[in-house]
Design a protein around this motif. Structure first.
Motif, PDB file in Angstrom:
ATOM      1  N   THR A  49      60.380  16.537  28.971  1.00 50.72           N
ATOM      2  CA  THR A  49      60.641  16.087  27.601  1.00 50.72           C
ATOM      3  C   THR A  49      61.977  15.377  27.517  1.00 50.72           C
TER       4      THR A  49
ATOM      5  N   GLN B  99      64.153  16.427  22.433  1.00 57.25           N
ATOM      6  CA  GLN B  99      63.001  17.320  22.396  1.00 57.25           C
ATOM      7  C   GLN B  99      63.286  18.601  23.156  1.00 57.25           C
TER       8      GLN B  99
ATOM      9  N   ALA C 170      64.798  20.993  20.913  1.00 60.43           N
ATOM     10  CA  ALA C 170      63.830  21.555  19.985  1.00 60.43           C
ATOM     11  C   ALA C 170      63.089  22.747  20.584  1.00 60.43           C
ATOM     12  N   LEU C 171      63.003  22.808  21.907  1.00 56.64           N
ATOM     13  CA  LEU C 171      62.313  23.930  22.543  1.00 56.64           C
ATOM     14  C   LEU C 171      63.046  25.247  22.321  1.00 56.64           C
TER      15      LEU C 171
ATOM     16  N   ARG D 102      58.331  31.003  20.553  1.00 56.79           N
ATOM     17  CA  ARG D 102      58.219  29.634  20.059  1.00 56.79           C
ATOM     18  C   ARG D 102      56.728  29.320  19.965  1.00 56.79           C
TER      19      ARG D 102
ATOM     20  N   LEU E   4      53.152  27.451  19.404  1.00 55.89           N
ATOM     21  CA  LEU E   4      52.668  26.094  19.640  1.00 55.89           C
ATOM     22  C   LEU E   4      52.584  25.286  18.357  1.00 55.89           C
TER      23      LEU E   4
ATOM     24  N   ASP F 184      54.654  22.183  17.361  1.00 56.99           N
ATOM     25  CA  ASP F 184      54.382  20.838  17.893  1.00 56.99           C
ATOM     26  C   ASP F 184      53.073  20.270  17.354  1.00 56.99           C
ATOM     27  N   ASN F 185      52.641  20.736  16.201  1.00 59.24           N
ATOM     28  CA  ASN F 185      51.359  20.267  15.661  1.00 59.24           C
ATOM     29  C   ASN F 185      51.345  18.768  15.390  1.00 59.24           C
TER      30      ASN F 185
ATOM     31  N   ARG G 246      52.420  16.492  17.361  1.00 57.35           N
ATOM     32  CA  ARG G 246      52.370  15.746  18.619  1.00 57.35           C
ATOM     33  C   ARG G 246      51.030  15.953  19.325  1.00 57.35           C
TER      34      ARG G 246
ATOM     35  N   TRP H 276      50.942  16.756  22.411  1.00 58.01           N
ATOM     36  CA  TRP H 276      51.196  17.868  23.320  1.00 58.01           C
ATOM     37  C   TRP H 276      52.046  18.920  22.604  1.00 58.01           C
ATOM     38  N   GLY H 277      52.084  20.093  23.187  1.00 57.78           N
ATOM     39  CA  GLY H 277      52.903  21.152  22.627  1.00 57.78           C
ATOM     40  C   GLY H 277      53.265  22.168  23.689  1.00 57.78           C
TER      41      GLY H 277
END
Length: 509
Positions: A15, A19, A22-23, A70, A72, A75-76, A78, A80-81
């Motif tokens: 990423t 990003q 953000a994780l 965290r 999933l 990341d809705n 995107r 990917w997640g």
């Protein structure tokens, strides 16, 4: 655990810099303290069951639990997640002091999700708070660490005008209760080491949003590892099949048990089980209703209610000669109905279930022989197995807790002692005030033991639960529950349980 860390690091490295930050932002946390005090033979059923194995039969028990996740869903937006979570507890009166309940990492691409590690998965097609539990994939035992490829939410099949949708999963893993099995049996009765786990399920949804039908199949297998059991007065090891072929036989049932390889009578390799499940839903603006069914099976005779019975005689005793079959009745089943009242605060949901597991393809088992060609495949002995320790993990049945879990055994044997029974189960829930909710459960069971060790006469059990919860500000919640058992299956038990929890979001400044 290493593979979990590797996948997580790989996801981070792929990423962009913003990003990656953000994780580790907007993490959901939970801290929980629970204490249970009870009197009688055991902790009451509904203070112990359907808690993903984070529970105890001891009269006095408790835990301090903490988790960070965290999800999933962050990341809705995107294609990917990435998600991960760690959930652990320090416990007293449990099967172990340190419980790593969940530790997983997962990645999503479009609709597909790959999860590695131990994670709590919800029951499908049933109410998690009110149902007595699923027959195959319940929420009664500790999660099994696994690699799981899933379509977790319904995916609408293109060009069907939203009438057809699919979801399901495939998973392989390994159980973690080897040490507990040795302690429980004192290595004097059957236990296993290194048992592998396989599960798969598929569900089809038919219909528009207001009226839908959901149908599916849930399949599981315990395989591999080794079995240590009593033979000729001493404990002997049996090496179960291993290698890629055993993984294949777990997916497509085949092969033979380790003690059946040279036998004329062979069953599929491993402990193969499953359920047919069905649910019909009708939803409108103010209320909704669902009816559902769950038929458990141990082999093809109970899976298809049909078995081949056309063998020859004499020298042709093992040759299929005639187009003849034996049919079995659909007698073992869970059926339920759930009423949802959307605009009624005092009663949000009402659920009624009936479970019957007495038949098990009948009380007679006879494989065709040289002198008697008839074949009858009865005495299925649900959740038990002659090589494996049955459909359990850490002493709790993986499926429906009305099957008497091995933890209740006082003879040091890992078996399900009551798998033939009838039961009625009632569940109610409501939220009369904005911050006040309640849940009531009542179960009446008639137990017949097993075919090999029947209860004579039959035994009876009533199990009750009354639970209230108050949601405070800033994520604080207090739940108080009273549970009781009356009868001779689980004994007479009475207890109180108090849970205090705090949830929130960890955000980076």
């Amino acid at each position: 655990m290493r593979i979990v860390i590797y996948i997580l690091l790989l996801g981070i490295s792929l990423t962009a810099r913003g990003q990656r930050r953000a994780l580790f932002d907007s993490l959901a946390y939970r801290a929980e303290l629970q204490a249970t005090v009870s009197g009688g033979d055991h902790n009451p059923l509904w203070l112990n069951a359907n808690k993903y194995g984070l529970s105890s039969l001891k009269n006095t028990n408790g835990y301090l639990r903490a988790s960070v996740e965290r999800p999933l869903s962050l990341d809705n937006g995107r294609k990917w997640g990435i998600g991960y979570g760690v959930d652990a507890a320090v416990a007293a009166g449990f099967t172990s002091t340190l419980v790593v309940q969940q530790a997983f990492v997962e990645a999503r691409w479009l609709k597909g999700t790959l999860t590695v590690g131990a994670k709590e998965y919800p029951m499908e097609l049933k109410n998690r708070e009110l149902s007595s539990g699923s027959q195959t994939f319940g929420i009664n035992a500790r999660p099994v660490p696994q690699v799981r490829l899933a379509l977790p939410d319904y995916w609408t099949i293109p060009h069907t005008k939203n009438w057809l949708a699919l979801k399901g999963h495939i998973a392989y893993g390994r159980t973690t209760d080897d040490g507990w099995q040795k302690d429980f049996t004192q290595q004097q009765s059957r236990y296993t080491e290194g048992t592998l786990y396989h599960s798969k399920a598929g569900y089809l949804r038919i219909g528009p949003k207001q009226l839908t039908l959901e149908a599916g199949v849930e399949l599981a297998c315990q395989f591999g590892g080794k079995t240590i059991r009593l033979q000729e007065g001493q404990m002997m090891e049996v090496e179960n099949a291993s290698g890629m072929k055993s993984f294949w036989n777990a997916f497509f049932p085949g092969g033979a048990g380790a003690d059946e390889v040279n036998s004329a009578y062979q069953n599929a390799d491993g402990n193969q089980i499953g359920s047919w499940v069905l649910r019909v839903n009708y939803n409108c603006e103010k209320w909704g209703i669902s009816v559902y069914a769950d038929h458990f099976f141990e082999d093809h005779s109970s899976m298809f209610l049909l078995d081949y019975d056309g063998y020859g005689e004499g020298d042709e005793w093992d040759v299929r000669k005639e187009n003849r079959y034996f049919g079995y009745g659909l007698k073992d089943i869970m059926v339920g109905a759930e009423l949802r009242l959307i605009q009624c605060d005092w009663l949000n949901a009402l659920l009624l279930e009936y479970v019957n597991s007495k038949y098990q393809s009948g009380p007679v088992y006879h494989d065709h022989s040289q002198h008697i060609s008839n074949h009858l495949g009865g005495m299925d002995d649900y959740y038990n197995h002659h090589l494996y320790t049955g459909w359990q993990h850490w002493g709790q049945v993986v499926g429906n807790p009305l099957y008497r879990s091995p933890l209740y055994q006082d003879d040091g044997e890992i078996t399900i002692g009551n798998n033939r029974f009838e039961a009625w189960h009632l569940g109610l829930a409501g939220k009369p005030l904005n911050h006040l909710g309640y849940r009531l459960l009542a179960t009446y069971q008639t137990g017949y033991g097993t075919y090999h060790n029947p209860y004579i006469p039959e035994r009876y059990q009533t199990s009750l639960l009354a639970e209230v919860s108050w949601q405070f500000a800033k994520g604080w919640k207090v739940t108080a529950a009273w549970g009781a058992d009356f009868g001779s299956i689980l004994g007479d038990n009475n207890g109180l349980q108090l849970t205090v929890s705090k949830t929130g979001i960890l955000r980076k400044k």
